[in-house]
Design an enzyme around this catalytic site. Structure first.
Site, PDB file in Angstrom:
ATOM      1  N   ASN A 135       2.826   8.068  -5.544  1.00  0.00           N
ATOM      2  CA  ASN A 135       2.196   8.582  -4.320  1.00  0.00           C
ATOM      3  C   ASN A 135       3.178   9.253  -3.363  1.00  0.00           C
ATOM      4  O   ASN A 135       2.823  10.174  -2.641  1.00  0.00           O
ATOM      5  CB  ASN A 135       1.417   7.474  -3.604  1.00  0.00           C
ATOM      6  CG  ASN A 135       2.288   6.310  -3.204  1.00  0.00           C
ATOM      7  OD1 ASN A 135       3.194   5.897  -3.938  1.00  0.00           O
ATOM      8  ND2 ASN A 135       2.023   5.733  -2.039  1.00  0.00           N
ATOM      9  N   GLU A 166       7.410  -3.657  -2.246  1.00  0.00           N
ATOM     10  CA  GLU A 166       6.312  -3.315  -1.345  1.00  0.00           C
ATOM     11  C   GLU A 166       5.081  -3.132  -2.216  1.00  0.00           C
ATOM     12  O   GLU A 166       5.056  -2.274  -3.110  1.00  0.00           O
ATOM     13  CB  GLU A 166       6.591  -2.039  -0.559  1.00  0.00           C
ATOM     14  CG  GLU A 166       5.462  -1.714   0.412  1.00  0.00           C
ATOM     15  CD  GLU A 166       5.541  -0.317   0.982  1.00  0.00           C
ATOM     16  OE1 GLU A 166       4.515   0.388   0.933  1.00  0.00           O
ATOM     17  OE2 GLU A 166       6.625   0.071   1.448  1.00  0.00           O
ATOM     18  N   CYS A 178       0.416   2.973   0.749  1.00  0.00           N
ATOM     19  CA  CYS A 178       0.253   1.516   0.868  1.00  0.00           C
ATOM     20  C   CYS A 178      -0.162   1.098   2.269  1.00  0.00           C
ATOM     21  O   CYS A 178      -0.837   0.081   2.433  1.00  0.00           O
ATOM     22  CB  CYS A 178       1.550   0.811   0.474  1.00  0.00           C
ATOM     23  SG  CYS A 178       2.016   1.050  -1.255  1.00  0.00           S
TER      24      CYS A 178
END
Length: 495
Positions: A138, A234, A268
């Site tokens: 991403n 993460e 995220c």
């Protein structure tokens, strides 16, 4: 090279073939680690001033070559131009911040010794060796370069696996790192599958940095734990926004547009749940829907495109399935709720839902797309309770009068809270730590921890005049009595 040895990369926005990279093997990955270990022995002996100069050159080079970088990012991801520029800006800011901060963080620090004056104690920071980075698709520039920069500054080598959908951006930043002065054998980009290259990295690194799903993060954490190596991750998020009764409604609407639909919702820290006070709920929703309908969606490098495509037709289908599931279970679509095939197979409209049933998949699961649901609450306490009712705890956003907002922020179970912003305020505050609570991750990027996690500590103490156990010519009982008196005195004098 046979076709089975190749990863072909296609633009999700246009379907165009944009390049090929090798599908490397586990043996190739192990050789990359061996080369990085040899190079790291030389790199760690270079001065911090040299490493600082390298990263400051990278800072300048990234900005000078921003158009080239954005072109590659957009070709692989389909994101809009502004979202691609966010990545360039992030890498430049990260390189500059850690270049200037690393000498302070890594200097040898004096600590209190066992016995005042007689014991001289220092703490040293030592690099782990070779850091393994497994990066997602991403943010193919940010989540490769910005994780590698502090690792390299700390004196480590790096072996990086980019996602197979976006390897070209990682190779491009590798070129810039080499041009900036990073030895070629110190930094390796190894393209390939997670099952082959990802596993080899996890089994061969001295420290592991991962960004991706919570499910995969748990598996990698298990391997890291078995190997007793450091691990930072993460992971997923189901990030809430609270819009209080005293919020600036127009500012909240614009914040929601950015927080929900930047990078096509594929980040995220993206907002996927909004809790708005009943006193302003109707006006907020009307303005929010109107703002979404005014968005420009499409491919291309034009700066006025508000949102690009998703990463793939497969991911678009997953997002579509989650929305359809919610609608089947009673959800109301206020905006979007559909694919946009006229633009391309990977395009999906920015979507707002209400009346989402708790049994719907997207009520608690991360969508990772341009989808948000809105619920009305009758009090701030209810908004806080609903915001915290999640296995995730990555990011949150609060729109309210500052006094109200700070009170809410201190009660949210997340790693970052943005007041009157969606996510960019905390993400851009590189000097402060960023990371998840609960199932959203372990460790932190950014801040001092974002660099120091790539080191281990060594404590060195030098004892002067006499040993800690006391001089040999003094009776043990006499020494312990004197030591007891000194400790009582020290309680009042030494703090």
């Amino acid at each position: 090279m046979s076709s089975s040895d190749i990863i072909s990369v296609y633009s999700p926005a246009t379907g165009e073939h944009v390049g090929d990279v090798p599908a490397h093997t586990a043996d190739f990955t192990r050789k990359a680690f061996a080369a990085a270990r040899d190079a790291q022995k030389q790199w760690v002996s270079t001065s911090l001033q040299h490493r600082k100069a390298v990263m400051l050159r990278l800072h300048d080079m990234v900005l000078e070559r921003q158009s080239e970088l954005m072109d590659v990012i957009q070709s692989e991801t389909g994101k809009n131009r502004a979202s691609a520029f966010d990545e360039v800006l992030d890498v430049a800011i990260t390189a500059r911040h850690y270049a200037y901060a690393a000498p302070r963080m890594l200097r040898t620090r004096r600590k209190k010794g066992a016995l005042p004056v007689l014991t001289h104690t220092v703490e040293e920071h030592v690099p782990h060796g070779v850091v393994g980075i497994i990066a997602p698709w991403n943010y193919p520039l940010t989540l490769t370069a910005s994780d590698a920069i502090p690792a390299l500054l700390a004196g480590n080598g790096v072996v990086l696996k980019p996602d197979s959908l976006t390897p070209l951006t990682a190779l491009k930043i590798a070129e810039l790192l080499y041009e900036s002065g990073i030895p070629r054998d110190l930094f390796h980009v190894v393209s390939g599958s997670g099952g082959v290259v990802g596993r080899a990295i996890t089994e061969g690194c001295d420290y592991l940095m991962f960004t991706g799903s919570t499910m995969t993060g748990r598996r990698l954490g298990s391997i890291a734990g078995e190997r007793l190596i450091g691990y930072s991750a993460e992971l997923g998020g189901k990030n809430p926004m609270i819009v209080a009764h005293d919020a600036d409604i127009e500012r909240a609407v614009q914040g929601a547009i950015s927080g929900c639909f930047s990078n096509s919702g594929q980040l995220c820290v993206s907002i996927e749940r909004i809790y708005v006070h009943e006193a302003i709920a109707q006006e907020f929703l009307e303005r929010f829907v109107a703002a979404i309908e005014a968005m420009r969606i499409g491919p291309g490098p034009e700066w006025d495109v508000d949102m690009g495509s998703l990463i793939s037709a497969e991911h678009r289908a997953r997002v579509e399935d989650m929305v359809n599931d919610a609608v089947t279970r009673g959800a109301t679509v206020l905006a979007g709720g559909r694919a946009l095939p006229d633009l391309g197979e990977a395009f999906y409209a920015p979507t707002v839902l209400t009346n989402v049933a708790k049994r719907s998949k997207l009520y608690r699961e991360e969508v990772f797309g341009p989808v948000v649901y809105v619920e009305t609450v009758d009090s701030i306490s209810e908004a806080i309770q609903r915001a915290n009712d999640s296995e995730y705890g990555l990011n949150a956003s609060v729109f309210a009068d500052p006094d109200t907002a700070w009170e809410i922020a201190s009660q949210l179970e997340v790693g970052t809270v943005n007041i009157n912003e969606g996510y960019a305020a905390t993400w851009g505050s590189i000097d402060a730590p960023m990371g998840g609570w609960k199932a959203s991750g372990v460790g932190r990027r950014h801040g001092d921890e974002g660099l120091l996690k790539y080191t281990t500590t060594r404590t060195v103490s030098s004892q002067r005049v006499m040993p800690v156990s006391g001089p040999g010519e003094v009776a043990r009982e006499t020494y312990t009595s004197a030591l007891k008196t000194a400790l009582k005195l020290g309680k009042r004098v030494l703090r």
